[in-house]
Design a protein around this motif. Sequence first.
Motif, PDB file in Angstrom:
ATOM      1  N   ILE A  22       0.827  -1.209   0.000  1.00  0.00           N
ATOM      2  CA  ILE A  22       0.000   0.000   0.000  1.00  0.00           C
ATOM      3  C   ILE A  22       0.859   1.255   0.000  1.00  0.00           C
ATOM      4  O   ILE A  22       0.518   2.254  -0.639  1.00  0.00           O
ATOM      5  CB  ILE A  22      -0.939   0.003   1.221  1.00  0.00           C
ATOM      6  N   PHE A  23       1.984   1.210   0.684  1.00  0.00           N
ATOM      7  CA  PHE A  23       2.836   2.383   0.844  1.00  0.00           C
ATOM      8  C   PHE A  23       3.342   2.923  -0.491  1.00  0.00           C
ATOM      9  O   PHE A  23       3.710   4.083  -0.609  1.00  0.00           O
ATOM     10  CB  PHE A  23       4.048   2.029   1.717  1.00  0.00           C
ATOM     11  N   SER A  24       3.356   2.069  -1.491  1.00  0.00           N
ATOM     12  CA  SER A  24       3.922   2.464  -2.788  1.00  0.00           C
ATOM     13  C   SER A  24       2.905   3.109  -3.721  1.00  0.00           C
ATOM     14  O   SER A  24       3.268   3.587  -4.799  1.00  0.00           O
ATOM     15  CB  SER A  24       4.526   1.242  -3.490  1.00  0.00           C
ATOM     16  N   ILE A  25       1.644   3.158  -3.303  1.00  0.00           N
ATOM     17  CA  ILE A  25       0.597   3.668  -4.194  1.00  0.00           C
ATOM     18  C   ILE A  25       0.657   5.190  -4.281  1.00  0.00           C
ATOM     19  O   ILE A  25       0.679   5.875  -3.260  1.00  0.00           O
ATOM     20  CB  ILE A  25      -0.788   3.219  -3.722  1.00  0.00           C
ATOM     21  N   ASN A  26       0.668   5.712  -5.503  1.00  0.00           N
ATOM     22  CA  ASN A  26       0.656   7.154  -5.730  1.00  0.00           C
ATOM     23  C   ASN A  26      -0.761   7.687  -5.869  1.00  0.00           C
ATOM     24  O   ASN A  26      -1.098   8.748  -5.336  1.00  0.00           O
ATOM     25  CB  ASN A  26       1.437   7.493  -7.004  1.00  0.00           C
ATOM     26  N   HIS A  27      -1.549   6.987  -6.641  1.00  0.00           N
ATOM     27  CA  HIS A  27      -2.939   7.392  -6.771  1.00  0.00           C
ATOM     28  C   HIS A  27      -3.766   6.201  -7.204  1.00  0.00           C
ATOM     29  O   HIS A  27      -3.255   5.220  -7.739  1.00  0.00           O
ATOM     30  CB  HIS A  27      -3.105   8.564  -7.748  1.00  0.00           C
ATOM     31  N   MET A  28      -5.053   6.307  -6.967  1.00  0.00           N
ATOM     32  CA  MET A  28      -5.986   5.247  -7.339  1.00  0.00           C
ATOM     33  C   MET A  28      -7.145   5.857  -8.107  1.00  0.00           C
ATOM     34  O   MET A  28      -7.461   7.044  -7.937  1.00  0.00           O
ATOM     35  CB  MET A  28      -6.505   4.522  -6.093  1.00  0.00           C
ATOM     36  N   GLY A  29      -7.758   5.043  -8.919  1.00  0.00           N
ATOM     37  CA  GLY A  29      -8.859   5.570  -9.703  1.00  0.00           C
ATOM     38  C   GLY A  29      -9.778   4.478 -10.196  1.00  0.00           C
ATOM     39  O   GLY A  29      -9.568   3.291  -9.922  1.00  0.00           O
ATOM     40  N   TRP A  30     -10.792   4.919 -10.892  1.00  0.00           N
ATOM     41  CA  TRP A  30     -11.762   4.021 -11.517  1.00  0.00           C
ATOM     42  C   TRP A  30     -11.772   4.266 -13.022  1.00  0.00           C
ATOM     43  O   TRP A  30     -11.798   5.419 -13.469  1.00  0.00           O
ATOM     44  CB  TRP A  30     -13.155   4.264 -10.950  1.00  0.00           C
TER      45      TRP A  30
END
Length: 119
Positions: free
Chosen positions: A28-36
């Motif tokens: 999780i720590f490596s996530i920059n952004h999330m989307g759909w």
Amino acid sequence: QVQLVESGGGLVQAGGSLRLSCAASGSIFSINHMGWYRQAPGKQRELVADIFLDGSTKYADSVKGRFTISRDNAKNTVYLQMNSLKPEDTAVYYCNAESSLGPLYYDYWGQGTQVTVSS
């Protein structure tokens, strides 16, 4: 590695609402952004909404004012609240996460969840 599990799709009448959820696990720590994203039959996959680390959001013009992306950091979950649904919103909706490790970027995808809006 990041794993994404979506839920919340289904069949709804035009004008109705649905909420999609995407639970992330792993790095999780490596996530920059999330989307759909969504993909309708015979069409290319398109961005619906994005949420970034600073909380800023971005929406496709076709969903502005109707869809809201949000996240619960404690649950590592991103939501897509969809209101005033239209038949043209019918598609398979995919959760996406972009992560980075040093100079390398990775894209992760959920399995997809079907949203069908009847007229």
